[in-house]
Design a protein around this motif. Structure first.
Motif, PDB file in Angstrom:
ATOM      1  N   GLY A  75      -0.686   5.719 -15.283  1.00 19.97           N
ATOM      2  CA  GLY A  75      -2.065   6.046 -14.955  1.00 19.97           C
ATOM      3  C   GLY A  75      -2.533   5.545 -13.609  1.00 19.97           C
ATOM      4  N   TYR A  76      -1.629   5.047 -12.789  1.00 14.45           N
ATOM      5  CA  TYR A  76      -2.034   4.559 -11.472  1.00 14.45           C
ATOM      6  C   TYR A  76      -2.297   5.723 -10.517  1.00 14.45           C
ATOM      7  CZ  TYR A  76      -0.827  -0.192 -12.812  1.00 14.45           C
ATOM      8  OH  TYR A  76      -0.792  -1.412 -13.434  1.00 14.45           O
ATOM      9  N   SER A  77      -3.178   5.487  -9.559  1.00 18.31           N
ATOM     10  CA  SER A  77      -3.542   6.512  -8.577  1.00 18.31           C
ATOM     11  C   SER A  77      -2.425   6.693  -7.550  1.00 18.31           C
ATOM     12  CB  SER A  77      -4.819   6.101  -7.850  1.00 18.31           C
ATOM     13  OG  SER A  77      -4.567   4.977  -7.020  1.00 18.31           O
ATOM     14  N   ILE A  78      -2.456   7.829  -6.866  1.00 15.16           N
ATOM     15  CA  ILE A  78      -1.487   8.100  -5.804  1.00 15.16           C
ATOM     16  C   ILE A  78      -1.596   7.040  -4.716  1.00 15.16           C
ATOM     17  CG2 ILE A  78      -0.926   9.707  -3.925  1.00 15.16           C
ATOM     18  CD1 ILE A  78      -1.443  11.995  -5.899  1.00 15.16           C
ATOM     19  N   THR A  79      -2.815   6.609  -4.413  1.00 15.70           N
ATOM     20  CA  THR A  79      -3.017   5.573  -3.398  1.00 15.70           C
ATOM     21  C   THR A  79      -2.286   4.298  -3.790  1.00 15.70           C
ATOM     22  OG1 THR A  79      -5.172   6.496  -2.848  1.00 15.70           O
ATOM     23  CG2 THR A  79      -4.771   4.223  -2.178  1.00 15.70           C
ATOM     24  N   TYR A  80      -2.442   3.872  -5.019  1.00 19.03           N
ATOM     25  CA  TYR A  80      -1.778   2.662  -5.498  1.00 19.03           C
ATOM     26  C   TYR A  80      -0.257   2.842  -5.496  1.00 19.03           C
ATOM     27  CZ  TYR A  80      -0.334  -1.172  -8.513  1.00 19.03           C
ATOM     28  OH  TYR A  80       0.289  -2.290  -9.014  1.00 19.03           O
ATOM     29  N   ILE A  81       0.199   3.995  -5.986  1.00 24.01           N
ATOM     30  CA  ILE A  81       1.640   4.273  -6.048  1.00 24.01           C
ATOM     31  C   ILE A  81       2.249   4.223  -4.647  1.00 24.01           C
ATOM     32  CG2 ILE A  81       3.376   6.035  -6.581  1.00 24.01           C
ATOM     33  CD1 ILE A  81       1.459   6.913  -8.900  1.00 24.01           C
ATOM     34  N   ALA A  82       1.580   4.834  -3.690  1.00 22.13           N
ATOM     35  CA  ALA A  82       2.070   4.818  -2.308  1.00 22.13           C
ATOM     36  C   ALA A  82       2.138   3.396  -1.777  1.00 22.13           C
ATOM     37  CB  ALA A  82       1.172   5.681  -1.425  1.00 22.13           C
ATOM     38  N   GLN A  83       1.140   2.613  -2.099  1.00 21.31           N
ATOM     39  CA  GLN A  83       1.089   1.226  -1.614  1.00 21.31           C
ATOM     40  C   GLN A  83       2.239   0.401  -2.170  1.00 21.31           C
ATOM     41  OE1 GLN A  83      -2.466  -0.813  -2.797  1.00 21.31           O
ATOM     42  NE2 GLN A  83      -2.087  -2.557  -1.474  1.00 21.31           N
ATOM     43  N   VAL A  84       2.473   0.458  -3.467  1.00 23.02           N
ATOM     44  CA  VAL A  84       3.500  -0.398  -4.065  1.00 23.02           C
ATOM     45  C   VAL A  84       4.919   0.121  -3.852  1.00 23.02           C
ATOM     46  CG1 VAL A  84       1.932  -1.373  -5.777  1.00 23.02           C
ATOM     47  CG2 VAL A  84       3.365   0.576  -6.396  1.00 23.02           C
ATOM     48  N   THR A  85       5.074   1.410  -3.566  1.00 22.97           N
ATOM     49  CA  THR A  85       6.415   1.940  -3.286  1.00 22.97           C
ATOM     50  C   THR A  85       6.685   1.998  -1.788  1.00 22.97           C
ATOM     51  OG1 THR A  85       5.639   4.239  -3.337  1.00 22.97           O
ATOM     52  CG2 THR A  85       6.516   3.315  -5.401  1.00 22.97           C
ATOM     53  N   HIS A  86       5.703   1.591  -0.981  1.00 17.42           N
ATOM     54  CA  HIS A  86       5.826   1.545   0.478  1.00 17.42           C
ATOM     55  C   HIS A  86       6.096   2.919   1.082  1.00 17.42           C
ATOM     56  CE1 HIS A  86       5.687  -2.768   0.132  1.00 17.42           C
ATOM     57  NE2 HIS A  86       6.691  -2.723  -0.718  1.00 17.42           N
ATOM     58  N   HIS A  87       5.419   3.922   0.544  1.00 15.72           N
ATOM     59  CA  HIS A  87       5.524   5.272   1.085  1.00 15.72           C
ATOM     60  C   HIS A  87       4.126   5.810   1.317  1.00 15.72           C
ATOM     61  CE1 HIS A  87       9.804   5.287   0.543  1.00 15.72           C
ATOM     62  NE2 HIS A  87       9.632   4.838  -0.687  1.00 15.72           N
ATOM     63  N   SER A  88       4.042   6.877   2.048  1.00 14.46           N
ATOM     64  CA  SER A  88       2.730   7.427   2.372  1.00 14.46           C
ATOM     65  C   SER A  88       2.143   8.169   1.166  1.00 14.46           C
ATOM     66  CB  SER A  88       2.822   8.379   3.562  1.00 14.46           C
ATOM     67  OG  SER A  88       3.526   9.547   3.197  1.00 14.46           O
ATOM     68  N   GLN A  89       0.815   8.234   1.143  1.00 19.07           N
ATOM     69  CA  GLN A  89       0.132   9.009   0.108  1.00 19.07           C
ATOM     70  C   GLN A  89       0.554  10.468   0.198  1.00 19.07           C
ATOM     71  OE1 GLN A  89      -4.142   8.475  -0.212  1.00 19.07           O
ATOM     72  NE2 GLN A  89      -3.963   6.401   0.597  1.00 19.07           N
ATOM     73  N   ALA A  90       0.734  10.948   1.420  1.00 22.35           N
ATOM     74  CA  ALA A  90       1.125  12.344   1.629  1.00 22.35           C
ATOM     75  C   ALA A  90       2.491  12.626   0.998  1.00 22.35           C
ATOM     76  CB  ALA A  90       1.134  12.679   3.117  1.00 22.35           C
ATOM     77  N   ALA A  91       3.439  11.709   1.161  1.00 22.95           N
ATOM     78  CA  ALA A  91       4.777  11.912   0.600  1.00 22.95           C
ATOM     79  C   ALA A  91       4.729  11.935  -0.928  1.00 22.95           C
ATOM     80  CB  ALA A  91       5.731  10.823   1.088  1.00 22.95           C
TER      81      ALA A  91
END
Length: 183
Positions: free
Chosen positions: A66-82
């Motif tokens: 249930g995490y947001s794309i913003t959070y997922i991008a942050q913790v996986t060290h990838h861009s929100q766009a990717a």
């Protein structure tokens, strides 16, 4: 470049490594791709990298939680766009975080929602035109209200939830019980 004990961004951490490699090899272009520090730079700065380098399994697992794309991008060290592009390509839908938790003093029921107006309308069977009125009426009717950031996996099974596109409450029964629009 001297680094203190302050928290550095991915970009700043990559620059420290780049400067070190440039001192060692004379130019960053002379560093082999197999060098562990070069690979760390690519991890820290994923811009323009091939999509297969992104750990989509972890991104999908976090999304299922249930995490947001913003959070997922942050913790996986990838861009929100990717992350967003991957989800879009494979039709992976995100779950919305809940803002409100409402509990009745007269029952064990716990209700989660993204809009206090929507929650109050469903619980009190009335229409409200603003949040302040909805909040006041819920309190008058014996409900306690908590505002926080409630991620899907933290909501207990058996709790009720609603989203703005639902005209009723649903019951959470596991991670896969989330009701998406047009489902």
């Amino acid at each position: 470049m001297r680094v203190t004990n302050m928290k550095l961004t991915n970009y700043q951490r990559a620059l420290v490594i780049i400067h070190k490699l440039e001192n060692q090899f004379g130019s960053i272009t002379k560093v082999p791709e197999s060098d562990p520090e070069m690979q760390e730079i690519h991890r820290l700065l994923p811009i323009g990298r091939q999509s297969e380098d992104i750990h989509y399994e972890r991104a999908c697992w976090l999304n299922r939680q249930g995490y947001s794309i913003t959070y997922i991008a942050q913790v996986t060290h990838h861009s929100q766009a990717a992350i967003g592009k991957y989800f879009s390509t494979y039709n992976i839908k995100s779950k919305q975080a809940f803002k409100y938790r409402i509990k009745s003093s007269s029952s064990a029921g716990v209700y989660y929602g993204t809009s206090l107006i929507h929650l109050a309308s469903l619980l009190l069977h009335r229409t409200f035109d603003n949040t302040a009125k909805a909040q006041k009426q819920l309190i008058v009717h014996g409900f306690s209200i908590r505002t926080n950031f409630y991620v899907w996996f933290k909501i207990p099974d058996g709790a009720y939830y609603t989203l703005n596109y639902l005209d009723h409450f649903a019951v959470k029964n596991g991670l896969d019980s989330y009701i998406y629009p047009d489902a």
